[in-house]
Design a protein around this motif. Structure first.
Motif, short mmCIF file in Angstrom:
data_model
loop_
_atom_site.label_atom_id
_atom_site.label_comp_id
_atom_site.label_asym_id
_atom_site.label_seq_id
_atom_site.Cartn_x
_atom_site.Cartn_y
_atom_site.Cartn_z
N ARG A 1 14.15 102.95 29.17
CA ARG A 1 14.16 104.00 28.15
C ARG A 1 12.95 103.89 27.23
NH1 ARG A 1 15.80 103.96 22.94
NH2 ARG A 1 16.46 105.93 22.05
N ALA A 2 12.51 102.64 26.99
CA ALA A 2 11.36 102.41 26.11
C ALA A 2 10.04 102.81 26.78
CB ALA A 2 11.31 100.95 25.68
N GLY A 3 10.09 103.16 28.06
CA GLY A 3 8.90 103.66 28.73
C GLY A 3 8.33 102.78 29.81
N LEU A 4 8.98 101.67 30.11
CA LEU A 4 8.47 100.80 31.16
C LEU A 4 8.89 101.31 32.54
CD1 LEU A 4 9.14 97.24 29.67
CD2 LEU A 4 7.08 98.63 29.52
N SER A 5 8.13 100.92 33.54
CA SER A 5 8.49 101.26 34.91
C SER A 5 9.74 100.48 35.31
CB SER A 5 7.35 100.90 35.86
OG SER A 5 7.20 99.48 35.93
N ARG A 6 10.35 100.88 36.41
CA ARG A 6 11.52 100.14 36.89
C ARG A 6 11.16 98.69 37.19
NH1 ARG A 6 12.16 105.06 39.57
NH2 ARG A 6 13.93 106.23 38.76
#
Length: 109
Positions: A54-59
């Motif tokens: 949710r914070a914007g990192l990739s899986r």
């Protein structure tokens, strides 16, 4: 989304995990203690991975950071009276992170 709204929940959740790990000897004499503890690990790290996503990192980055936090959490527990660090718990945490990310990906479709 601003930085605080993106990363605040991640920091708060990591703080909650740290606090739980700071509690000495959480065992109960009940037969269901072991499965409940492992379910808690799955849940904690599934949520952490989803918050990182949710914070914007990739899986991939969310998974790796979740597992790295699990390693540091187990190391932290090794200093808490009545607790110990366990590689098996890191594996359960990794499974939780992976499960959370897979569930998140499925639910977004």
């Amino acid at each position: 989304m601003g930085r605080l709204s993106a990363w605040g929940p991640v920091v708060a959740w990591c703080g909650l995990i740290f606090w739980f790990s700071s509690l000495p000897d959480l065992k109960t004499p009940r037969s269901y203690d072991y499965p409940l503890r492992k379910a808690a690990h799955l849940f904690e790290y599934g949520v952490l991975a989803l918050l990182l996503r949710r914070a914007g990192l990739s899986r991939a980055a969310s998974f790796v950071l979740s597992v790295l936090y699990a390693v540091t959490d187990e190391w932290h527990q090794s200093f808490v009276p009545g607790r110990h660090g366990a590689v098996s718990d890191v594996l359960v945490d990794a499974a939780g992170a992976l499960t959370g990310l897979l569930a998140g990906a499925i639910l977004r479709r």
